[in-house]
Design an enzyme around this catalytic site. Structure first.
Site, PDB file in Angstrom:
ATOM      1  N   HIS A 101      18.377  -9.713 -10.823  1.00 41.92           N
ATOM      2  CA  HIS A 101      17.312  -8.863 -10.263  1.00 41.92           C
ATOM      3  C   HIS A 101      17.673  -8.765  -8.781  1.00 41.92           C
ATOM      4  CE1 HIS A 101      12.736  -7.899  -9.923  1.00 41.92           C
ATOM      5  NE2 HIS A 101      13.242  -7.781  -8.694  1.00 41.92           N
ATOM      6  N   HIS A 103      18.404  -8.802  -5.006  1.00 43.62           N
ATOM      7  CA  HIS A 103      17.795  -9.617  -3.941  1.00 43.62           C
ATOM      8  C   HIS A 103      18.732  -9.705  -2.751  1.00 43.62           C
ATOM      9  CE1 HIS A 103      19.956 -12.331  -6.698  1.00 43.62           C
ATOM     10  NE2 HIS A 103      20.263 -13.057  -5.635  1.00 43.62           N
TER      11      HIS A 103
HETATM   12  P1  AMP Z   1      22.172 -15.448  -6.414  1.00 48.25           P
HETATM   13  O1  AMP Z   1      22.991 -16.669  -6.748  1.00 48.25           O
HETATM   14  O2  AMP Z   1      22.728 -14.597  -5.314  1.00 48.25           O
HETATM   15  O3  AMP Z   1      21.848 -14.668  -7.662  1.00 48.25           O
HETATM   16  O4  AMP Z   1      20.801 -15.995  -5.809  1.00 48.25           O
HETATM   17  C1  AMP Z   1      19.776 -16.500  -6.586  1.00 48.25           C
HETATM   18  C2  AMP Z   1      19.005 -17.438  -5.706  1.00 48.25           C
HETATM   19  O5  AMP Z   1      17.746 -17.673  -6.303  1.00 48.25           O
HETATM   20  C3  AMP Z   1      19.669 -18.816  -5.507  1.00 48.25           C
HETATM   21  O6  AMP Z   1      19.926 -19.003  -4.110  1.00 48.25           O
HETATM   22  C4  AMP Z   1      18.623 -19.792  -6.040  1.00 48.25           C
HETATM   23  O7  AMP Z   1      18.546 -20.971  -5.272  1.00 48.25           O
HETATM   24  C5  AMP Z   1      17.345 -18.969  -5.961  1.00 48.25           C
HETATM   25  N1  AMP Z   1      16.289 -19.360  -6.891  1.00 48.25           N
HETATM   26  C6  AMP Z   1      16.426 -19.638  -8.210  1.00 48.25           C
HETATM   27  N2  AMP Z   1      15.218 -19.912  -8.749  1.00 48.25           N
HETATM   28  C7  AMP Z   1      14.309 -19.807  -7.738  1.00 48.25           C
HETATM   29  C8  AMP Z   1      12.893 -19.971  -7.658  1.00 48.25           C
HETATM   30  N3  AMP Z   1      12.153 -20.298  -8.726  1.00 48.25           N
HETATM   31  N4  AMP Z   1      12.290 -19.784  -6.465  1.00 48.25           N
HETATM   32  C9  AMP Z   1      13.026 -19.459  -5.368  1.00 48.25           C
HETATM   33  N5  AMP Z   1      14.361 -19.264  -5.386  1.00 48.25           N
HETATM   34  C10 AMP Z   1      14.998 -19.443  -6.549  1.00 48.25           C
HETATM   35 ZN    ZN Z   2      13.515  -8.674 -12.727  1.00 47.13          ZN
END
Ligand code: AMP
Ligand code: ZN
Length: 117
Positions: A101, A103
């Site tokens: 998703h 970000h």
């Molecule tokens: P990416 O690896 O670029 O897809 O980033 C995903 C990010 O989401 C990682 O840095 C995770 O630490 C973060 N993440 C995963 N689950 C959660 C959550 N429940 N709340 C906040 N951040 C999260």
């Molecule tokens: Zn989503």
């Protein structure tokens, strides 16, 4: 339909309030919350409320929302009084994307290396 919430998507669940997060900013189109595994003193994720797999898909389908992500990234940096910061869009598993998703990672509050690892 493009942009619709996905049942199996972690960030759609944060948008929907089914999973808690430390939300720092919210607009009509975006939510910003602290990363659960921070890699810098400021590590905030800015996401569209609509579901797109990555930032480029978002930009193609909803360019205005893609611009909102960047505007909100700057607002996060301003809120945390960051003069310098890094915005990262990991795109594809090989680049470290784990949540499909769109970000933006907003990272700051420490020195940054270049090139990134
Ligand atoms: P990416 O690896 O670029 O897809 O980033 C995903 C990010 O989401 C990682 O840095 C995770 O630490 C973060 N993440 C995963 N689950 C959660 C959550 N429940 N709340 C906040 N951040 C999260
Ligand atoms: Zn989503």
């Amino acid at each position: 339909m493009a942009g619709e919430p996905q049942d199996d998507c972690l960030f759609c669940k944060i948008v929907g309030g089914q999973i808690p997060a430390t939300i720092v900013r919210e607009t009509e189109t975006t939510v910003a919350f602290r990363d659960i595994n921070p890699q810098a003193p400021t590590h905030v994720l800015v996401i569209p409320k609509a579901h797109y797999a990555n930032a480029a898909d978002l930009a193609v389908e909803e360019p205005g929302t893609a611009a909102d992500i960047l505007r909100e990234a700057r607002a996060v940096a301003d809120d945390d009084h960051l003069e310098s910061y890094r915005i990262v869009f990991n795109t594809g598993a090989g680049a470290g994307q784990t949540v499909f998703h769109a970000h933006a990672h907003v990272l700051g509050g420490r020195g940054m290396q270049w090139p990134p690892g």
